[in-house]
Design a protein around this motif. Structure first.
Motif, PDB file in Angstrom:
ATOM      1  N   ASP A 529      70.226  54.023 -51.178  1.00 24.04           N
ATOM      2  CA  ASP A 529      70.747  55.351 -51.506  1.00 24.04           C
ATOM      3  C   ASP A 529      70.559  56.341 -50.372  1.00 24.04           C
ATOM      4  OD1 ASP A 529      71.462  54.387 -53.965  1.00 24.04           O
ATOM      5  OD2 ASP A 529      69.639  55.067 -54.974  1.00 24.04           O
ATOM      6  N   VAL A 530      69.587  56.109 -49.494  1.00 22.60           N
ATOM      7  CA  VAL A 530      69.323  57.058 -48.404  1.00 22.60           C
ATOM      8  C   VAL A 530      70.009  56.643 -47.106  1.00 22.60           C
ATOM      9  CG1 VAL A 530      67.134  57.797 -49.399  1.00 22.60           C
ATOM     10  CG2 VAL A 530      67.170  55.840 -47.824  1.00 22.60           C
ATOM     11  N   ASP A 531      70.758  55.559 -47.133  1.00 25.12           N
ATOM     12  CA  ASP A 531      71.451  55.104 -45.920  1.00 25.12           C
ATOM     13  C   ASP A 531      72.483  56.149 -45.516  1.00 25.12           C
ATOM     14  OD1 ASP A 531      73.230  53.728 -44.071  1.00 25.12           O
ATOM     15  OD2 ASP A 531      72.243  51.884 -44.742  1.00 25.12           O
ATOM     16  N   PRO A 532      72.445  56.645 -44.274  1.00 26.95           N
ATOM     17  CA  PRO A 532      73.406  57.686 -43.838  1.00 26.95           C
ATOM     18  C   PRO A 532      74.852  57.224 -43.897  1.00 26.95           C
ATOM     19  CG  PRO A 532      72.155  56.815 -41.972  1.00 26.95           C
ATOM     20  CD  PRO A 532      71.487  56.297 -43.203  1.00 26.95           C
ATOM     21  N   ARG A 533      75.080  55.931 -43.931  1.00 26.01           N
ATOM     22  CA  ARG A 533      76.442  55.424 -44.003  1.00 26.01           C
ATOM     23  C   ARG A 533      77.064  55.587 -45.384  1.00 26.01           C
ATOM     24  NH1 ARG A 533      75.022  49.716 -41.268  1.00 26.01           N
ATOM     25  NH2 ARG A 533      73.206  50.120 -42.593  1.00 26.01           N
ATOM     26  N   ARG A 534      76.273  56.050 -46.335  1.00 26.32           N
ATOM     27  CA  ARG A 534      76.833  56.365 -47.653  1.00 26.32           C
ATOM     28  C   ARG A 534      77.527  57.724 -47.671  1.00 26.32           C
ATOM     29  NH1 ARG A 534      76.154  53.860 -52.349  1.00 26.32           N
ATOM     30  NH2 ARG A 534      74.831  52.011 -52.465  1.00 26.32           N
ATOM     31  N   SER A 535      77.228  58.568 -46.683  1.00 28.67           N
ATOM     32  CA  SER A 535      77.860  59.888 -46.610  1.00 28.67           C
ATOM     33  C   SER A 535      79.201  59.740 -45.906  1.00 28.67           C
ATOM     34  CB  SER A 535      76.945  60.863 -45.846  1.00 28.67           C
ATOM     35  OG  SER A 535      77.555  62.131 -45.741  1.00 28.67           O
ATOM     36  N   VAL A 536      80.260  59.582 -46.697  1.00 29.60           N
ATOM     37  CA  VAL A 536      81.573  59.270 -46.137  1.00 29.60           C
ATOM     38  C   VAL A 536      82.433  60.527 -46.044  1.00 29.60           C
ATOM     39  CG1 VAL A 536      81.575  56.895 -46.951  1.00 29.60           C
ATOM     40  CG2 VAL A 536      82.451  58.700 -48.429  1.00 29.60           C
ATOM     41  N   ILE A 537      83.461  60.431 -45.231  1.00 30.74           N
ATOM     42  CA  ILE A 537      84.447  61.504 -45.084  1.00 30.74           C
ATOM     43  C   ILE A 537      85.644  61.141 -45.952  1.00 30.74           C
ATOM     44  CG2 ILE A 537      85.942  62.738 -43.475  1.00 30.74           C
ATOM     45  CD1 ILE A 537      83.919  61.864 -41.269  1.00 30.74           C
ATOM     46  N   LYS A 538      85.958  61.990 -46.916  1.00 28.89           N
ATOM     47  CA  LYS A 538      87.052  61.717 -47.834  1.00 28.89           C
ATOM     48  C   LYS A 538      88.375  62.212 -47.263  1.00 28.89           C
ATOM     49  CE  LYS A 538      84.122  61.951 -51.960  1.00 28.89           C
ATOM     50  NZ  LYS A 538      83.890  62.611 -53.266  1.00 28.89           N
ATOM     51  N   LEU A 539      89.423  61.451 -47.475  1.00 24.37           N
ATOM     52  CA  LEU A 539      90.759  61.846 -47.035  1.00 24.37           C
ATOM     53  C   LEU A 539      91.329  62.872 -48.007  1.00 24.37           C
ATOM     54  CD1 LEU A 539      92.325  58.434 -45.998  1.00 24.37           C
ATOM     55  CD2 LEU A 539      91.086  60.041 -44.585  1.00 24.37           C
ATOM     56  N   ALA A 540      92.012  63.866 -47.458  1.00 24.24           N
ATOM     57  CA  ALA A 540      92.598  64.910 -48.312  1.00 24.24           C
ATOM     58  C   ALA A 540      93.771  64.381 -49.115  1.00 24.24           C
ATOM     59  CB  ALA A 540      93.033  66.095 -47.447  1.00 24.24           C
ATOM     60  N   ASN A 541      94.515  63.436 -48.531  1.00 25.37           N
ATOM     61  CA  ASN A 541      95.717  62.938 -49.215  1.00 25.37           C
ATOM     62  C   ASN A 541      95.833  61.424 -49.008  1.00 25.37           C
ATOM     63  OD1 ASN A 541      98.133  62.945 -50.619  1.00 25.37           O
ATOM     64  ND2 ASN A 541      99.354  63.439 -48.824  1.00 25.37           N
ATOM     65  N   PRO A 542      94.948  60.639 -49.653  1.00 28.18           N
ATOM     66  CA  PRO A 542      94.978  59.186 -49.440  1.00 28.18           C
ATOM     67  C   PRO A 542      96.209  58.549 -50.058  1.00 28.18           C
ATOM     68  CG  PRO A 542      93.452  59.748 -51.203  1.00 28.18           C
ATOM     69  CD  PRO A 542      93.915  61.051 -50.614  1.00 28.18           C
ATOM     70  N   LEU A 543      96.663  57.459 -49.439  1.00 27.14           N
ATOM     71  CA  LEU A 543      97.809  56.730 -49.966  1.00 27.14           C
ATOM     72  C   LEU A 543      97.423  55.982 -51.235  1.00 27.14           C
ATOM     73  CD1 LEU A 543      99.313  55.303 -46.659  1.00 27.14           C
ATOM     74  CD2 LEU A 543     100.126  57.247 -47.972  1.00 27.14           C
ATOM     75  N   VAL A 544      96.260  55.338 -51.204  1.00 24.51           N
ATOM     76  CA  VAL A 544      95.756  54.618 -52.379  1.00 24.51           C
ATOM     77  C   VAL A 544      94.257  54.859 -52.467  1.00 24.51           C
ATOM     78  CG1 VAL A 544      97.510  52.800 -52.402  1.00 24.51           C
ATOM     79  CG2 VAL A 544      95.493  52.521 -50.977  1.00 24.51           C
ATOM     80  N   GLU A 545      93.693  54.648 -53.654  1.00 24.15           N
ATOM     81  CA  GLU A 545      92.259  54.866 -53.865  1.00 24.15           C
ATOM     82  C   GLU A 545      91.435  53.903 -53.025  1.00 24.15           C
ATOM     83  OE1 GLU A 545      88.744  56.453 -55.232  1.00 24.15           O
ATOM     84  OE2 GLU A 545      90.792  57.224 -55.363  1.00 24.15           O
ATOM     85  N   GLU A 546      91.954  52.672 -52.775  1.00 23.60           N
ATOM     86  CA  GLU A 546      91.221  51.671 -51.996  1.00 23.60           C
ATOM     87  C   GLU A 546      91.114  52.046 -50.528  1.00 23.60           C
ATOM     88  OE1 GLU A 546      93.605  51.019 -54.116  1.00 23.60           O
ATOM     89  OE2 GLU A 546      92.418  50.142 -55.724  1.00 23.60           O
ATOM     90  N   GLN A 547      91.832  53.085 -50.103  1.00 26.51           N
ATOM     91  CA  GLN A 547      91.741  53.545 -48.714  1.00 26.51           C
ATOM     92  C   GLN A 547      91.615  55.071 -48.699  1.00 26.51           C
ATOM     93  OE1 GLN A 547      95.206  52.037 -46.691  1.00 26.51           O
ATOM     94  NE2 GLN A 547      94.444  49.945 -46.624  1.00 26.51           N
ATOM     95  N   SER A 548      90.634  55.575 -49.410  1.00 23.67           N
ATOM     96  CA  SER A 548      90.510  57.026 -49.590  1.00 23.67           C
ATOM     97  C   SER A 548      89.393  57.656 -48.785  1.00 23.67           C
ATOM     98  CB  SER A 548      90.304  57.342 -51.074  1.00 23.67           C
ATOM     99  OG  SER A 548      89.131  56.723 -51.558  1.00 23.67           O
ATOM    100  N   VAL A 549      88.571  56.852 -48.069  1.00 21.21           N
ATOM    101  CA  VAL A 549      87.487  57.401 -47.248  1.00 21.21           C
ATOM    102  C   VAL A 549      87.509  56.735 -45.879  1.00 21.21           C
ATOM    103  CG1 VAL A 549      86.043  57.899 -49.258  1.00 21.21           C
ATOM    104  CG2 VAL A 549      85.779  55.707 -48.072  1.00 21.21           C
TER     105      VAL A 549
END
Length: 801
Positions: A529-549
């Motif tokens: 839970d504390v791994d910094p790689r969990r802090s992702v950048i979310k896309l404002a307008n993703p094409l699909v949920e499987e490619q949203s970050v």
């Protein structure tokens, strides 16, 4: 957009032929995609007078007519019965070719000669259906071509507009372009509205509750109207631009829209509850039935026009059945408004409802043209449908829109376009576009575009206008100027290329994944839970949920590629990827974007074939590739520290790759749970290297070591050691003697089995001794070898065999 040559002539005077006008419009950026000459080749169809009509002697349903074509009287056999002697008709003479490539010839019909044909609207292409021949107005002169006499001879232009040129979605918009190019002005006659009724405020109230989506709303009322078919000229004019006639009132709104670019809507006043108009957002889930008899479920972002009872129109898109103009309508409310383009576009797209009205509102109309269009429509309704126009109009316009002035530098325009125009010429061009131009003392022009040119927002837009109106063909041709420089790849680029070549030489294939990944990628990799790689950048307008970050690791994409290949029966895989990841940094706008190099191995060690074994790839295959890669980069003193550096590795089957205290990367077998998360049934071995550290530690050239000219001597040493003792520790202990004579040490045998106690293993090492200044004697070698043996026994607690 469809316009006609004659209609344009009503707004601007020009001498160009239709072909020349098409070229002019195309060079202005209004590409003419098609032209049709209406009535061309139909000059043999002339106005004629029926002098006599008598029964055909040999056919009950035919008549023999004597027809005067202005030059002579000819006999024509006709089967229609809707005319009489004295009527003015359309005569297709011998040699005329009608639509459908139907050529008129002299013929005999049931024994009577026929020298032509009396034509119906359908036969002339003027209507889809007709009940009989066409009866013409009695004022027409016999012998003149019918299309010319009726004013139907015209040229139609189909213009392909780019989305930014909403101002040209009207006849007057195209006319303005022609006027600006030829240096004249558009004819805009003053519109006189015959206001004879009571004040509009006594019968209608208007309130706008959402001025953000509807900054301006205007209305006029006309009482005592008579709904009827439109006159022929109006029907023909609308048909010319592809609009179907409905009735005189609706046709007027469509005519004004095509003429001035401002969509209008007519409501039946008697159907408006409390004679009230309210402009508001729709209620979530509100139901509304549009004119096409379709029920629409509205959402809170939709803008609707309502009366006291509920919606009566979808703003800017389509009216409702509950306020439709019909044959019994006597009082109408004319609406002319300006709606926010984004709001109309969102609603239109969501409902899948695209109309001529929404097409214009989506792109932006002229907010200052609202009243002119309203007056034009009211005057036409009074003329064509009778009735009385109420005095005054309602105009809800709380905040007046003022186009901002744009700073324009003539010398900058010349530099960009490669031309040399004076400021005066540019000022004349801009004023020809109806821009307001003020010349400043420093030569800069302050330009305010007209309200209908919503596409002009920046200086570069004005530069484009200069190029268009001056003529693209007047921009001189010139050879491009370019500097020839040596494009030497950077160190990073050279090293990237080198790494790819090394891995490809080891039989690996490069893959390229999207930079986007699924939000649960960290969960699949069992990251803490504390791994910094969990802090992702979310896309404002993703094409699909499987490619949203944005991805924070290359491993998920690599494992997905392995799984997909295996599902397609590609079982023996050696894949690698070298790309950036995107690590979110707290309190910083931009992420950290390091480059990583990852690889995956699974399947058989060798391809299937005669003489090849089908042994499975193991940890040491992956380790060997990484070892060779580091050797090619001349990175020395590499240690393989057994641990579990990442949660996605199998405990006890992974290690960190260390150079001193710096971790260069990791390698190991993927954790069984992670394999299951990615749908993998066979073991997969992966490595992950930090590219930036490779850049820092690598050497493009190996250090040159001059070999000794003296002979070497080797000694073997076998020992009994604990299972938990690593080979790395043994070699470190050997090298720890720090004797210059020790040239190399390696483990060449490991044995476990009969004769070896449980929990132990037999390890054999070979040590090579050599000196750079003499040949070593046995006594000298024995002394060093004894020190090594003592060190191993005392420090590692091994037993020498």
């Amino acid at each position: 957009m469809k316009v006609t040559y004659n209609w344009l002539k009503e707004f601007v005077d020009f001498d160009q032929s239709p072909e020349q006008l098409a070229d002019l419009l195309t060079m202005l950026g209004l590409e003419v995609e098609g032209m049709e000459n209406y009535g061309a080749g139909m000059d043999q169809v002339v106005v004629a007078v029926v002098e006599e009509k008598r029964q055909h002697p040999n056919a009950d349903k035919l008549s023999v007519c004597r027809v005067n074509n202005g030059r002579e009287i000819v006999d024509v056999v006709c089967g229609a019965q809707n005319f009489k002697a004295g009527d003015i008709v359309a005569l297709a003479q011998i040699g005329a070719v009608l639509p459908g490539d139907f050529k008129i010839k002299r013929s005999k019909i049931r024994g009577e000669e026929s020298c032509g044909m009396l034509c119906s609207e359908k036969e002339l292409g003027l209507a889809e259906e007709s009940a009989g021949i066409m009866i013409l107005p009695p004022t027409l002169v016999p012998g003149t071509p019918v299309f010319e006499s009726l004013g139907l001879k015209d040229t139609f232009f189909e213009i392909g507009l780019t989305p930014n040129r909403a101002d040209c979605l009207s006849v007057i918009g195209v006319a303005r372009e022609i006027a600006a190019k030829i240096g004249t002005s558009v004819k805009c006659n003053r519109i006189a509205v015959p206001e004879h009724g009571p004040s509009i405020n006594s019968s209608i109230t208007v309130s706008v509750e959402d001025s953000e989506l509807c900054p301006r709303y205007a209305a006029r009322a006309v009482h005592g109207c008579r709904i009827a078919p439109s006159p022929e000229w109006l029907v023909n004019r609308l048909a010319a631009v592809g609009v179907r006639s409905i009735n005189n009132v609706v046709d007027v709104t469509n005519l004004v829209m095509m003429e001035l670019g401002q969509p209008l809507h007519a409501f039946d006043c008697d159907q408006l509850v409390d004679s009230r108009i309210v402009v508001r957002r729709a209620l979530e889930g509100e139901i509304f039935t549009t004119l096409d008899s379709q029920q629409r479920v509205l959402v809170a972002s939709d803008l609707v026009i309502c009366d006291a009872g509920g919606p009566v129109a979808l703003a800017g898109i389509m009216g409702g059945e509950n306020s439709e103009i019909n044959d019994s309508t006597t009082s109408i409310l004319l609406e002319s408004a300006w709606f926010k383009p984004a709001a109309i576009r969102t609603t239109s797209k969501r409902l899948g409802l695209h109309t001529e009205s929404s097409h214009r509102f989506e792109r932006g109309t002229d907010i200052d043209g609202v009243i002119r269009a309203l007056d034009r429509a009211a005057a036409l309704v009074a003329e064509l449908a009778g009735g009385t126009v109420a005095q005054g109009f309602i105009d809800v316009y709380p905040v007046k829109s003022v186009p901002p002035a744009i700073s324009f530098r003539p010398e900058r325009a010349n530099a960009l376009l490669g031309i040399k125009l004076s400021s005066k010429v540019m000022i004349d061009i801009l004023r020809g576009l109806e821009c307001s131009v003020t010349e400043m003392t420093d030569g800069i022009l302050m330009v305010t575009p007209p309200s209908y040119r919503i596409d002009i927002e920046r200086e570069i837009d004005l530069v484009e206008e200069i190029a268009r109106l001056n003529g693209y063909d007047n921009i001189p041709a010139s050879m491009p100027i370019a500097r020839v420089i040596s494009d030497r790849p950077s160190l990073h680029q050279r090293l990237e290329s080198m790494l790819r070549n090394i891995l490809v030489a080891h039989g690996m294939n490069e893959i390229i994944n999207f930079s986007f990944t699924t939000p649960d990628a960290a969960d699949k990799l069992l990251m803490s839970d504390v791994d910094p790689r969990r802090s992702v950048i979310k896309l404002a307008n993703p094409l699909v949920e499987e490619q949203s970050v944005m991805r924070t690791s290359l491993i998920p994409g690599l494992l997905e590629a392995v799984a997909k290949n295996i599902s397609h029966r590609s079982l023996d895989l050696r894949l690698f990827e070298m790309r950036r990841v995107y690590i979110n940094r707290q309190n910083e706008e931009m992420p950290h974007e390091p480059i990583y190099l990852v690889g995956a191995f699974t399947g058989a060690r060798e391809r299937e074939g005669w003489g090849n074994s089908r042994d499975s790839i193991d940890f040491y295959d992956a380790k060997g590739v990484v070892e060779n890669l580091l050797e090619e980069l001349h990175i020395s003193n590499v240690k393989w520290v057994v641990d579990t550096p990442e949660t996605f590795y199998h405990p006890g089957k992974s290690c960190s790759i260390m150079v001193g205290k710096e971790r260069l990367g990791t390698i190991g077998e993927i954790h069984p749970t992670v394999q299951k998360n990615f749908g993998l049934e066979k073991p997969v071995f992966c490595f992950e290297l930090y590219f930036e550290k490779l850049v820092v530690l690598h050497r493009l050239k190996a250090a040159i070591v001059v070999p000794s000219r003296f002979p070497d001597s080797t000694r073997d040493l076998a020992m009994l050691a604990s299972d938990c003792l690593s080979a790395e520790k043994i070699l470190e202990t050997v090298k720890g003697i720090k004797a210059q004579e020790i040239e190399h040490a390696e483990i060449f045998d490991v044995y476990k089995g009969a004769g070896i106690p449980t929990g132990f293993k037999s390890i054999a090492i070979r040590i090579r001794y050599r000196s750079y200044d003499r040949t070593l004697t046995d006594d000298e070698i024995n002394i060093i070898h004894s020190r090594i043996t003592e060190n191993l026994v005392s420090k590692l607690k091994v037993s020498i065999r």
